[in-house]
Design an enzyme around this catalytic site. Structure first.
Site, PDB file in Angstrom:
ATOM      1  CB  CYS A  58      -0.941   0.016   1.194  1.00 17.90           C
ATOM      2  SG  CYS A  58      -0.090   0.105   2.764  1.00 17.90           S
ATOM      3  CB  CYS A 128      -2.659   0.728   9.461  1.00 21.18           C
ATOM      4  SG  CYS A 128      -3.118   1.155   7.765  1.00 21.18           S
TER       5      CYS A 128
END
Length: 165
Positions: A58, A128
């Site tokens: 990402c 994350c």
């Protein structure tokens, strides 16, 4: 009334199609809008450990630094810089808050699942919180490596002094 509520959770794309809006939990929005502990320390400072991690899938990159009190091993401050989405920034911000005031051993027990749960991250954003956990571990490892190197240098200097005496 339903129509008004539907307008809030539906957004219109550039093609004019109405789709469900992605809604972040208020904690994510808070840490994104008001990130805590943004910045950095001098990476050459022997009391600072730096963790730099990234997610190639990402493009998120996270740098988390800890400042350790060498006398008691407690983390006295933490800073981060993150290039990434709101969830990555929020995860970094939470991580720096959670490590402050804790012993080195304690912060190694912080798990990405705890960060994700605290921020109510959806499954697609779990990477994350994984980055935040990895950054904490990398910062601790860097600090310990610096400390081991400094200790080794001190031992060599002591041996050289005793050999010349």
């Amino acid at each position: 009334m339903l129509r008004v509520g539907a307008k809030r959770v539906l957004q219109t794309t550039s093609l004019g199609v109405r789709v469900p809006a992605r809604l972040y939990h208020e904690r994510v929005v808070d840490h994104y809008d008001n990130p805590r502990n943004v910045g950095s320390f001098d990476k050459n400072d022997p009391t600072v450990g730096t963790g730099l991690v990234g997610a190639p899938a990402c493009g998120d990159v996270m740098k988390l630094q800890i400042k350790v009190d060498e006398k008691n091993g407690k983390i006295v401050d933490a800073r981060f810089k993150t290039f990434g989405c709101g969830s990555a920034i929020a995860s970094s911000s939470v991580a720096t808050e959670w490590v402050k005031g804790k012993q080195m051993e304690e912060v190694l027990s912080i798990k990405n699942t705890e960060i994700a749960k605290h921020l109510s991250l959806p499954p697609v954003k779990l990477h994350c919180s994984m980055l935040a956990e990895d950054a904490i571990k990398a910062a601790v490892k860097d600090y310990e490596a610096k400390r081991a190197k400094a200790t080794a240098c001190e031992e060599v200097a002591t041996e050289e002094k005793s050999a010349t005496a």
